[in-house]
Design an enzyme around this catalytic site. Structure first.
Site, mmCIF file in Angstrom:
data_model
loop_
_atom_site.group_PDB
_atom_site.id
_atom_site.type_symbol
_atom_site.label_atom_id
_atom_site.label_comp_id
_atom_site.label_asym_id
_atom_site.label_seq_id
_atom_site.Cartn_x
_atom_site.Cartn_y
_atom_site.Cartn_z
ATOM 1 N N HIS A 43 0.867 -1.186 0.000
ATOM 2 C CA HIS A 43 0.000 0.000 0.000
ATOM 3 C C HIS A 43 0.898 1.228 0.000
ATOM 4 O O HIS A 43 2.116 1.109 0.206
ATOM 5 C CB HIS A 43 -0.845 0.008 1.282
ATOM 6 C CG HIS A 43 0.027 0.218 2.484
ATOM 7 N ND1 HIS A 43 0.713 -0.816 3.084
ATOM 8 C CD2 HIS A 43 0.394 1.347 3.140
ATOM 9 C CE1 HIS A 43 1.453 -0.323 4.063
ATOM 10 N NE2 HIS A 43 1.285 0.989 4.122
ATOM 11 N N HIS A 125 5.786 6.331 -0.904
ATOM 12 C CA HIS A 125 6.491 5.086 -1.243
ATOM 13 C C HIS A 125 5.629 3.888 -0.880
ATOM 14 O O HIS A 125 4.738 3.983 -0.025
ATOM 15 C CB HIS A 125 7.820 4.997 -0.479
ATOM 16 C CG HIS A 125 7.620 4.855 0.994
ATOM 17 N ND1 HIS A 125 7.355 5.942 1.807
ATOM 18 C CD2 HIS A 125 7.578 3.754 1.807
ATOM 19 C CE1 HIS A 125 7.189 5.519 3.049
ATOM 20 N NE2 HIS A 125 7.300 4.203 3.077
HETATM 21 O O1 3AM Z 1 4.082 2.649 4.266
HETATM 22 P P1 3AM Z 1 5.079 2.147 5.234
HETATM 23 O O2 3AM Z 1 5.240 0.665 5.196
HETATM 24 O O3 3AM Z 1 6.380 2.867 5.160
HETATM 25 O O4 3AM Z 1 6.020 1.901 8.647
HETATM 26 C C1 3AM Z 1 4.622 1.824 8.832
HETATM 27 C C2 3AM Z 1 3.882 1.696 7.549
HETATM 28 O O5 3AM Z 1 4.491 2.563 6.627
HETATM 29 C C3 3AM Z 1 4.120 3.148 9.308
HETATM 30 O O6 3AM Z 1 2.734 3.124 9.026
HETATM 31 C C4 3AM Z 1 2.508 2.289 7.903
HETATM 32 C C5 3AM Z 1 1.458 1.273 8.218
HETATM 33 O O7 3AM Z 1 1.847 0.542 9.355
HETATM 34 N N1 3AM Z 1 4.363 3.353 10.728
HETATM 35 C C6 3AM Z 1 4.318 2.441 11.697
HETATM 36 N N2 3AM Z 1 4.619 3.009 12.889
HETATM 37 C C7 3AM Z 1 4.854 4.321 12.642
HETATM 38 C C8 3AM Z 1 5.189 5.439 13.450
HETATM 39 N N3 3AM Z 1 5.348 5.331 14.765
HETATM 40 C C9 3AM Z 1 4.701 4.545 11.258
HETATM 41 N N4 3AM Z 1 4.855 5.746 10.693
HETATM 42 C C10 3AM Z 1 5.190 6.765 11.522
HETATM 43 N N5 3AM Z 1 5.348 6.628 12.849
#
Ligand code: 3AM
Length: 184
Positions: A43, A125
């Site tokens: 996603h 991304h």
């Molecule tokens: O799209 P991505 O995979 O980069 O890394 C987590 C994921 O992003 C991000 O939220 C998305 C869905 O889980 N994520 C998880 N914890 C986070 C945090 N504490 C976070 N982004 C910012 N702060």
């Protein structure tokens, strides 16, 4: 008091595109390059919300429903490796203005609701691999997927039995002057 949920807003990828990306990833990265994100979990995050109460979720949904902007097309034509977060990603060299506007709006609304927002600029991304080691070679950009984006989705992230699963809870249409949202 109801339990909180771990939530985020994102753009959903259609299942055929998720499968295509996974095939491309298998062709271009060795199995030990990093921990692959499951196809169904691919996603593009717009705004991470963290642990949110039912009341705050309702407030965020009401604000999301007030967003009126046209849809846009995302061209996935770039890939990279962030060494600090150890993430290998798929992205776009020219993020469409609509994408930046949507993320900025959702992030601002989240901040107003008290959800901590990372002050780093938004880097659109799709995470392909986590825990990617330093030596991962990124394939030259010889690919391009065009993704028409006509909606955005509120997801719940659940970690159970060693796996993370993202479940769509609610979606909102873009390019529509009549506000609507569908419970999933
Ligand atoms: O799209 P991505 O995979 O980069 O890394 C987590 C994921 O992003 C991000 O939220 C998305 C869905 O889980 N994520 C998880 N914890 C986070 C945090 N504490 C976070 N982004 C910012 N702060």
């Amino acid at each position: 008091m109801s339990e909180s949920k771990r939530l985020f807003f994102a753009i959903e990828l259609p299942a055929p595109m998720q499968r295509q990306i996974v095939r491309w990833r298998a062709e271009h990265f060795l199995a030990q390059a990093g921990r692959p994100v499951a196809a169904a979990n691919l996603h593009l995050t717009l705004a991470f919300l963290g642990d949110v109460s039912a009341e705050k979720q309702r407030a965020l949904a009401a604000m999301a429903a007030r967003i009126t902007q046209p849809g846009f097309t995302l061209h996935l034509d770039d890939a990279g490796h962030w060494l600090r977060s150890r993430v290998v990603w798929l992205g776009t060299r020219q993020p469409p203005r609509g994408l930046l506007q949507l993320a900025s709006m959702l992030r601002a609304q989240a901040a107003r609701s008290g959800c901590y927002q990372n002050p780093q600029p938004f880097h659109p991304h799709i995470t392909l691999l986590r825990n990617a080691g330093q030596g991962v070679a990124i394939p030259p950009p010889g690919f391009l997927w065009a993704l028409p984006v006509n909606e955005f989705v509120l997801y719940e992230s659940v970690f159970a039995r060693g796996r993370t699963r993202y479940t769509p809870l609610q979606r909102w249409t873009l390019g529509n002057t009549e506000r609507n949202s569908d419970e999933v």
